[in-house]
Design an enzyme around this catalytic site. Sequence first.
Site, PDB file in Angstrom:
ATOM      1  CE  LYS A 188      -4.068  -1.818   0.516  1.00 51.18           C
ATOM      2  NZ  LYS A 188      -4.514  -2.793   1.193  1.00 51.18           N
ATOM      3  CG  ASN A 215       1.034  11.916  -1.255  1.00 52.24           C
ATOM      4  OD1 ASN A 215       2.168  12.207  -1.003  1.00 52.24           O
ATOM      5  ND2 ASN A 215      -0.221  12.833  -2.388  1.00 52.24           N
ATOM      6  CB  VAL A 242      -0.834  28.415  20.344  1.00 51.38           C
ATOM      7  CG1 VAL A 242      -0.089  29.786  20.785  1.00 51.38           C
ATOM      8  CG2 VAL A 242      -1.640  27.911  22.146  1.00 51.38           C
ATOM      9  CG  HIS A 244       4.408  11.933  14.780  1.00 50.98           C
ATOM     10  ND1 HIS A 244       6.023  11.927  14.672  1.00 50.98           N
ATOM     11  CD2 HIS A 244       4.595  10.638  15.894  1.00 50.98           C
ATOM     12  CE1 HIS A 244       6.418  11.051  15.556  1.00 50.98           C
ATOM     13  NE2 HIS A 244       6.124  10.627  16.591  1.00 50.98           N
ATOM     14  CG  HIS A 285       4.045  14.712  25.383  1.00 47.36           C
ATOM     15  ND1 HIS A 285       5.068  13.589  26.219  1.00 47.36           N
ATOM     16  CD2 HIS A 285       4.712  14.814  23.869  1.00 47.36           C
ATOM     17  CE1 HIS A 285       5.615  12.778  25.028  1.00 47.36           C
ATOM     18  NE2 HIS A 285       5.799  13.462  23.815  1.00 47.36           N
ATOM     19  CG  HIS A 294       4.382   8.402  26.107  1.00 46.09           C
ATOM     20  ND1 HIS A 294       5.088   9.376  26.086  1.00 46.09           N
ATOM     21  CD2 HIS A 294       5.112   8.380  24.761  1.00 46.09           C
ATOM     22  CE1 HIS A 294       6.101   9.421  25.541  1.00 46.09           C
ATOM     23  NE2 HIS A 294       5.992   8.530  24.432  1.00 46.09           N
ATOM     24  CG  ASP A 311       9.931   9.685  17.757  1.00 49.61           C
ATOM     25  OD1 ASP A 311       9.021  10.133  17.288  1.00 49.61           O
ATOM     26  OD2 ASP A 311       9.995   9.851  19.260  1.00 49.61           O
ATOM     27  CG  ASP A 354       5.848  18.647  15.617  1.00 49.70           C
ATOM     28  OD1 ASP A 354       4.891  17.490  15.318  1.00 49.70           O
ATOM     29  OD2 ASP A 354       6.452  18.173  16.465  1.00 49.70           O
ATOM     30  CE  LYS A 383      33.191  18.756   5.358  1.00 43.74           C
ATOM     31  NZ  LYS A 383      31.428  18.674   5.376  1.00 43.74           N
TER      32      LYS A 383
HETATM   33 ZN   LIG Z   1       6.900   9.325  18.535  1.00 50.34          ZN
END
Ligand SMILES: [Zn+2]
Length: 433
Positions: A152, A155, A192, A203, A251, A269, A347, A355, A395
């Site tokens: 599968k 996109n 916000v 994610h 969180h 978690h 992660d 984000d 480097k």
């Molecule tokens: Zn994560």
Amino acid sequence: MTGLNGLALRAVLSVRLRASGVRGTLSSQRHVSEVAMQRADPEQPAKRPRCDGSPRTPQRIGAAAANASPGSNLHTDIRTWEVEDVCSFLETSGFREKKVLDSFKENKITGSFLPFLDESRLENLGVSCLKERKKMIACIQELSQSHIELMKVFNDPIHGHIEFHPLLIRIIDTPQFQRLRYIKQLGGGYYVFPGASHNRFEHSLGVGYLAGCLVRALAEKQPELQISERDMLCVQIAGLCHDLGHGPFSHMFDGRFIPLARPDITWRHEQGSVEMFEHLVSSNELKPIMKNYGLIPEEDIEFIKEQIMGPPVTPVQDSSWPYKGRPAKKSFLYEIVANKRNGIDVDKWDYFARDCHHLGIQNNFDYKRFVKFARICEVKDTHGKKMKHICTREKERKDGDIIAPLITPLKWNNKDPGSRQEASKDKVKKQLF
Ligand SMILES: [Zn+2]
């Protein structure tokens, strides 16, 4: 689960046949698109009747297997083949080079992996001649035509078109994984930043994808590491499932809600993710499916949980190596999804990019460059013990080009001063390049 399959499928934009080059060599002469419509996985839930009552196209699985049967001793379903069966098939098909057969055995290539062997993987397995590789791929395609699984393609706004193995799709199509669609990645941040409306679901797909990118790149660049297809699938599963245990608003649930609502408990978690993963596997009866795809559930479920959570409370007896799922020689696999050593892991690569995209701010970390330069090196720790770690060029660290955005907030150097000193030695640099 059937309904949730629909949800997942709506997110799927297109389907690609892994073996799109398959020619109609079978007696049925079916068109490729017709083959693509079949579901080869016998464990898939039955399809619901159509709303208009018209019958579905009958499945014709089995005809090709019968025609392309490798021999009376082998099962027609290649996914049931053990390593010995695969070698037997190769031998009867004319691939008798001992080095290649030994490599298939060492890498534990079972029948379920055969359809996913492409040219570069075959080269890593010791099939050095291009003509031989093409011949072997054609042979495998013909044999496995009736069992072609649907890869599968999603996109993703961050990574573009990303492709997942059928076993990963089975995990994504569970209620436990679909739940992540309703958990805000940035918790109250949405109130916000109006763009921060993204959820743990996308994610998690991104982390699963990046975990696959990094582990595959390492396997291709350093075949001596003997990273198996099984290892790669387990790393991707850990990437997909690492955030299963997040509560509402991510969180905020850990940091604000639980301390007020349940001051008597300590909630993490990561522990929730491990418990939810166990529940996902058992309630959806995934162990036999995992077996079908070449995993060994007893070892691999432990390995996946360790990658998410860290070492088990009770380490392996008489050993300084704390993990049970994989031996110390594969220590670097534990640094891909959740790097407990220095915090540089896929992660973060995903949530930095995702984000920033949703918040409308710039992301200065280029994970593609990191993957390009990443190598596994033996590095001494502060106690003088050597262990294999994921390293990058000196480097890159000095110039601050690619990992500065990660190491600055994480205070990487302070966290693991031993590795920094050792990694900067000329010897390690030579090993790298
Ligand atoms: Zn994560």
